[in-house]
Design an enzyme around this catalytic site. Sequence first.
Site, PDB file in Angstrom:
ATOM      1  N   ASN A   1       0.861  -1.174   0.000  1.00  0.00           N
ATOM      2  CA  ASN A   1       0.000   0.000   0.000  1.00  0.00           C
ATOM      3  C   ASN A   1       0.898   1.225   0.000  1.00  0.00           C
ATOM      4  O   ASN A   1       1.710   1.399   0.903  1.00  0.00           O
ATOM      5  CB  ASN A   1      -0.903   0.014   1.243  1.00  0.00           C
ATOM      6  CG  ASN A   1      -1.684   1.309   1.379  1.00  0.00           C
ATOM      7  OD1 ASN A   1      -2.042   1.933   0.375  1.00  0.00           O
ATOM      8  ND2 ASN A   1      -1.965   1.704   2.605  1.00  0.00           N
ATOM      9  N   GLY A   2       0.775   2.072  -1.019  1.00  0.00           N
ATOM     10  CA  GLY A   2       1.588   3.276  -1.090  1.00  0.00           C
ATOM     11  C   GLY A   2       2.046   3.533  -2.510  1.00  0.00           C
ATOM     12  O   GLY A   2       1.468   3.030  -3.483  1.00  0.00           O
TER      13      GLY A   2
ATOM     14  N   TYR B   1     -10.750  11.513   4.231  1.00  0.00           N
ATOM     15  CA  TYR B   1     -11.593  10.782   3.286  1.00  0.00           C
ATOM     16  C   TYR B   1     -11.369   9.278   3.236  1.00  0.00           C
ATOM     17  O   TYR B   1     -12.314   8.504   3.222  1.00  0.00           O
ATOM     18  CB  TYR B   1     -11.376  11.359   1.881  1.00  0.00           C
ATOM     19  CG  TYR B   1     -12.080  10.596   0.781  1.00  0.00           C
ATOM     20  CD1 TYR B   1     -13.426  10.812   0.513  1.00  0.00           C
ATOM     21  CD2 TYR B   1     -11.403   9.648   0.010  1.00  0.00           C
ATOM     22  CE1 TYR B   1     -14.082  10.111  -0.493  1.00  0.00           C
ATOM     23  CE2 TYR B   1     -12.049   8.943  -1.003  1.00  0.00           C
ATOM     24  CZ  TYR B   1     -13.385   9.180  -1.255  1.00  0.00           C
ATOM     25  OH  TYR B   1     -14.026   8.488  -2.235  1.00  0.00           O
TER      26      TYR B   1
END
Length: 505
Positions: free
Chosen positions: A102-103, A256
Site C-alpha cells: 500500500n503506497g 476521506y
Amino acid sequence: MCGIVGVVSNAPVNQLLYDALLLLQHRGQDAAGIVTLLERKFFMHKAKGMVRDVFRTRNMRALPGSVGLGQVRYPTAGNAFSEEEAQPFYVNAPFGIVLVHNGNLTNAHALRAELFSTDHRHTNTDSDSEVLLNVLAHELDRSTRDGMLNSETLFAAVRNVHRRLRGSYAVVALIAGHGLLAFRDPYGIRPLAVGRGADGTYMVASETVALEGSGHVFERYVAPGEAVFIDLQGQLHAQQCAESPSLNPCMFEFVYLARPDSVLDGISVYQARLNLGETLAQRVISTVPPNEIDVIIPIPESSRPSATQLAHLLGIPYREGFVKNRYVGRTFIMPGQGVRKKSVRQKLNVIGSEFKGRNVLLVDDSIVRGTTSREIVQMAREAGARKVYLASAAPPVRYPNVYGIDMPTKDELVAHDRTVEEVRALIGCDALIYQDVEGMKRAVLKAAPGNGPKLDGFDASCFDGVYVTGDIDTEAIKRMNGNRPRIEETEEDSSRLALPNLSET
C-alpha cells in the site's frame, strides 16, 4: 491507497482473509487477491473486480493453509486495466516470496533501471509494487548468502530496503517456509496495525477496522521504519530498521480514505472528522450568516460526521438530502475522469423535499477535481433549492499527491492556481467555504489521545505542498506521471458501471 492484510494462524485462513478484505474494500475496488501458504507451497487467486466478485466458492477451496495475505487494489502507478498488476506479486528466489503493498514509490523508475543493470533482476509489469518486491528479494538474498534466514538477517535486509526506497509503503510479505514480514516506510505515511485473536492468530492490516471486524484485538501499530516478523510458530519479532524514523501519517486518510470506525496511529478517524466540522463552523459563520441557511446536508458518506457537528454548533437542522446507491464504487477512486462524470448521478439521488425552496448548505469532505461537486450542486438546484452553499471539511487541494492517492497532476485539481471565487464560479454554488490548513491539522491532532504514538507531523502535501520525504520537485512529479495508471478515455467510454466487459461474460 490500497488495503492490505496478512495472517499467521493455526487454522485455515482463507475465509479470514476474505472477511478482512471485505472490511478494507473501501480502500480499493479495482482488483483483489489472496495468497495462502501450505508447507512450502503458495496458492494464489487474484483478478480485477470487487472482493465479492473475484472470489467464488471454488476459488476459496483452492486456497489452503494457515498463513496468508491479501490486497484490494487502487491503482496509482502502472496499468489500471492489467490483470497482471493485481496483487499479490511473487518471486521464486530467495526462498519464495509473495508481497502486497500500500503506497507509492517515488523513485520506482530509477529502481527499475538499477534492478536490471546492477541487481540483474527482471520486472515484467509497470507496477512499483513489483519493483519493491524485487528490491526486497535482492536484499534478502544478500543478507542470507552466508547463513540461514532468521529475524536478524531479515531485519538487515529491511534496513537496506529502506536505504534504497523513496516514497510511501506499508508492506506485508510471506516467505515460504519461514513466516510473515511486515514493515512501514520511515515516515509512517501509510497505516499498518497488528492485532491478535483469542486462538493466538496474528493479523496485520491497513486499518484497525479489519482487525476488530474479524475478531482480533488491536495490539499495536507498526512504527515508521519498523519491521515485524511473525514466524510459523506464531512468535513475533520486531526491530526498528530505519536510521531516522518520524511519524507523519497521510492527512487524506483522516479526511476521506479511512473508514470512520478505524483508529490510525492512535487517532480516531470519526473524532477527527467531528473536529473538522467544529473548526469549519467558524469559517462558515465568517462567510454566510447562519440565519441565511435553512438546512445542512452532507454529501455521503465521509462528510457526515463533519456535517453533523457543524449543524449542531450552528443550530441549523441537519438533513439527509442524498441517497447513495451502495452498489456503485466510490467516485473519487474510479480510474478516468470520463467514468467519474458518468457515475455521479448513478451514485446519488436527491430527496427533493429537502431542497425545494430552501437555502441549502452542502458539506463535503474535500473537493479535488470539482467534477462531482459541480454535478451535485446542479442536482440540488434541479431539486428546487433557492440557494446552494458548499462547505469543504478540508482545505483546497492545490498540489499533486505522490504517495498513493490518484491526484498526480496540477491540471486535474480544480483549486490549483485558482482563487476560491474562481473555484466557486466553476462549481456553480452561491458561496464556497473551505477549511484552512492549520485548522485542519489542529482538528485532527486534537483527536489523538495523550498516550498514543507521538506524531511528528502530517503528510498534508496535497494541501500545503510540503512533501515529507524531501525528494519531490516538479521534475520528479513529471517523471512519476509517466508511470501513472494508463487509461484511454473517449466520449463513448464504457465503464464497468455502464456496460459489461464482453470478454468476461
